[in-house]
Design a protein around this motif. Structure first.
Motif, PDB file in Angstrom:
ATOM      1  N   ALA A  39       0.830  -1.203   0.000  1.00 22.39           N
ATOM      2  CA  ALA A  39       0.000   0.000   0.000  1.00 22.39           C
ATOM      3  C   ALA A  39       0.867   1.257   0.000  1.00 22.39           C
ATOM      4  O   ALA A  39       0.585   2.216  -0.731  1.00 22.39           O
ATOM      5  CB  ALA A  39      -0.934  -0.001   1.213  1.00 22.39           C
ATOM      6  N   LEU A  40       1.928   1.252   0.790  1.00 25.26           N
ATOM      7  CA  LEU A  40       2.831   2.409   0.824  1.00 25.26           C
ATOM      8  C   LEU A  40       3.499   2.627  -0.530  1.00 25.26           C
ATOM      9  O   LEU A  40       3.617   3.760  -0.997  1.00 25.26           O
ATOM     10  CB  LEU A  40       3.890   2.225   1.916  1.00 25.26           C
ATOM     11  CG  LEU A  40       3.384   2.389   3.341  1.00 25.26           C
ATOM     12  CD1 LEU A  40       4.405   1.841   4.336  1.00 25.26           C
ATOM     13  CD2 LEU A  40       3.085   3.852   3.637  1.00 25.26           C
ATOM     14  N   GLU A  41       3.921   1.558  -1.170  1.00 19.94           N
ATOM     15  CA  GLU A  41       4.563   1.697  -2.480  1.00 19.94           C
ATOM     16  C   GLU A  41       3.576   2.214  -3.518  1.00 19.94           C
ATOM     17  O   GLU A  41       3.920   3.081  -4.325  1.00 19.94           O
ATOM     18  CB  GLU A  41       5.176   0.364  -2.902  1.00 19.94           C
ATOM     19  CG  GLU A  41       6.414   0.023  -2.077  1.00 19.94           C
ATOM     20  CD  GLU A  41       6.947  -1.386  -2.317  1.00 19.94           C
ATOM     21  OE1 GLU A  41       6.351  -2.151  -3.108  1.00 19.94           O
ATOM     22  OE2 GLU A  41       7.965  -1.721  -1.680  1.00 19.94           O
ATOM     23  N   ARG A  42       2.330   1.695  -3.487  1.00 23.05           N
ATOM     24  CA  ARG A  42       1.308   2.170  -4.432  1.00 23.05           C
ATOM     25  C   ARG A  42       0.998   3.641  -4.204  1.00 23.05           C
ATOM     26  O   ARG A  42       0.690   4.365  -5.155  1.00 23.05           O
ATOM     27  CB  ARG A  42       0.014   1.360  -4.280  1.00 23.05           C
ATOM     28  CG  ARG A  42      -0.010   0.056  -5.012  1.00 23.05           C
ATOM     29  CD  ARG A  42      -1.424  -0.527  -5.102  1.00 23.05           C
ATOM     30  NE  ARG A  42      -2.196  -0.427  -3.871  1.00 23.05           N
ATOM     31  CZ  ARG A  42      -2.180  -1.332  -2.884  1.00 23.05           C
ATOM     32  NH1 ARG A  42      -1.440  -2.410  -2.987  1.00 23.05           N
ATOM     33  NH2 ARG A  42      -2.922  -1.157  -1.809  1.00 23.05           N
ATOM     34  N   CYS A  43       1.058   4.077  -2.956  1.00 21.73           N
ATOM     35  CA  CYS A  43       0.717   5.457  -2.597  1.00 21.73           C
ATOM     36  C   CYS A  43       1.949   6.349  -2.511  1.00 21.73           C
ATOM     37  O   CYS A  43       1.876   7.446  -1.938  1.00 21.73           O
ATOM     38  CB  CYS A  43      -0.052   5.472  -1.269  1.00 21.73           C
ATOM     39  SG  CYS A  43      -1.644   4.635  -1.362  1.00 21.73           S
ATOM     40  N   ARG A  44       3.063   5.875  -3.047  1.00 18.53           N
ATOM     41  CA  ARG A  44       4.329   6.626  -3.039  1.00 18.53           C
ATOM     42  C   ARG A  44       4.722   7.061  -1.637  1.00 18.53           C
ATOM     43  O   ARG A  44       5.155   8.185  -1.405  1.00 18.53           O
ATOM     44  CB  ARG A  44       4.245   7.821  -3.979  1.00 18.53           C
ATOM     45  CG  ARG A  44       4.052   7.397  -5.407  1.00 18.53           C
ATOM     46  CD  ARG A  44       4.098   8.562  -6.322  1.00 18.53           C
ATOM     47  NE  ARG A  44       3.877   8.082  -7.687  1.00 18.53           N
ATOM     48  CZ  ARG A  44       3.311   8.787  -8.618  1.00 18.53           C
ATOM     49  NH1 ARG A  44       2.917  10.012  -8.371  1.00 18.53           N
ATOM     50  NH2 ARG A  44       3.152   8.288  -9.819  1.00 18.53           N
ATOM     51  N   TRP A  45       4.519   6.169  -0.688  1.00 17.98           N
ATOM     52  CA  TRP A  45       4.888   6.342   0.718  1.00 17.98           C
ATOM     53  C   TRP A  45       4.164   7.499   1.403  1.00 17.98           C
ATOM     54  O   TRP A  45       4.596   8.007   2.414  1.00 17.98           O
ATOM     55  CB  TRP A  45       6.406   6.427   0.889  1.00 17.98           C
ATOM     56  CG  TRP A  45       7.019   5.062   0.747  1.00 17.98           C
ATOM     57  CD1 TRP A  45       7.324   4.423  -0.425  1.00 17.98           C
ATOM     58  CD2 TRP A  45       7.332   4.145   1.785  1.00 17.98           C
ATOM     59  NE1 TRP A  45       7.806   3.157  -0.160  1.00 17.98           N
ATOM     60  CE2 TRP A  45       7.833   2.967   1.191  1.00 17.98           C
ATOM     61  CE3 TRP A  45       7.243   4.200   3.173  1.00 17.98           C
ATOM     62  CZ2 TRP A  45       8.237   1.862   1.921  1.00 17.98           C
ATOM     63  CZ3 TRP A  45       7.652   3.108   3.898  1.00 17.98           C
ATOM     64  CH2 TRP A  45       8.143   1.950   3.268  1.00 17.98           C
ATOM     65  N   ARG A  46       3.015   7.889   0.845  1.00 16.83           N
ATOM     66  CA  ARG A  46       2.161   8.861   1.541  1.00 16.83           C
ATOM     67  C   ARG A  46       1.330   8.060   2.534  1.00 16.83           C
ATOM     68  O   ARG A  46       0.395   7.349   2.161  1.00 16.83           O
ATOM     69  CB  ARG A  46       1.293   9.622   0.543  1.00 16.83           C
ATOM     70  CG  ARG A  46       2.099  10.577  -0.333  1.00 16.83           C
ATOM     71  CD  ARG A  46       1.203  11.419  -1.211  1.00 16.83           C
ATOM     72  NE  ARG A  46       0.357  10.614  -2.069  1.00 16.83           N
ATOM     73  CZ  ARG A  46       0.615  10.324  -3.345  1.00 16.83           C
ATOM     74  NH1 ARG A  46       1.715  10.795  -3.915  1.00 16.83           N
ATOM     75  NH2 ARG A  46      -0.212   9.578  -4.042  1.00 16.83           N
ATOM     76  N   ARG A  47       1.675   8.188   3.790  1.00 16.67           N
ATOM     77  CA  ARG A  47       1.085   7.343   4.822  1.00 16.67           C
ATOM     78  C   ARG A  47      -0.414   7.539   4.969  1.00 16.67           C
ATOM     79  O   ARG A  47      -1.149   6.586   5.208  1.00 16.67           O
ATOM     80  CB  ARG A  47       1.793   7.573   6.156  1.00 16.67           C
ATOM     81  CG  ARG A  47       3.221   7.097   6.116  1.00 16.67           C
ATOM     82  CD  ARG A  47       3.955   7.408   7.378  1.00 16.67           C
ATOM     83  NE  ARG A  47       5.355   6.988   7.243  1.00 16.67           N
ATOM     84  CZ  ARG A  47       6.196   6.938   8.243  1.00 16.67           C
ATOM     85  NH1 ARG A  47       5.820   7.288   9.448  1.00 16.67           N
ATOM     86  NH2 ARG A  47       7.430   6.550   8.042  1.00 16.67           N
TER      87      ARG A  47
END
Length: 72
Positions: A39-47
């Motif tokens: 999920a972090l990778e898909r969201c470019r590490w936007r928590r």
């Protein structure tokens, strides 16, 4: 699973489950870490975005990441 052809899909989701001596707790932690990391990778590490994608609030995601040693 609906057919024998789907049996391999379990290995993709839970490859470590076939190891002798793996506890339910460890398997759960491995799956949780994998899902959070994806999920972090898909969201470019936007928590915040990753937390929303996982159905968690941001503080819960942060606690899980800390417990799993997933700082960035």
């Amino acid at each position: 699973l609906e057919s024998l052809g789907d049996a391999g899909k379990t290995d993709l989701l839970f490859p470590a489950l076939h190891h002798e001596g793996l506890t339910l707790e460890n398997a759960t932690l491995q799956l949780e870490e994998r899902m959070i990391r994806q999920a972090l990778e898909r969201c470019r590490w936007r928590r915040g975005d990753a937390a929303e994608a996982l159905g968690l609030n941001l503080r819960t995601l942060q606690r899980k990441m800390k417990r799993l040693g997933m700082g960035r």
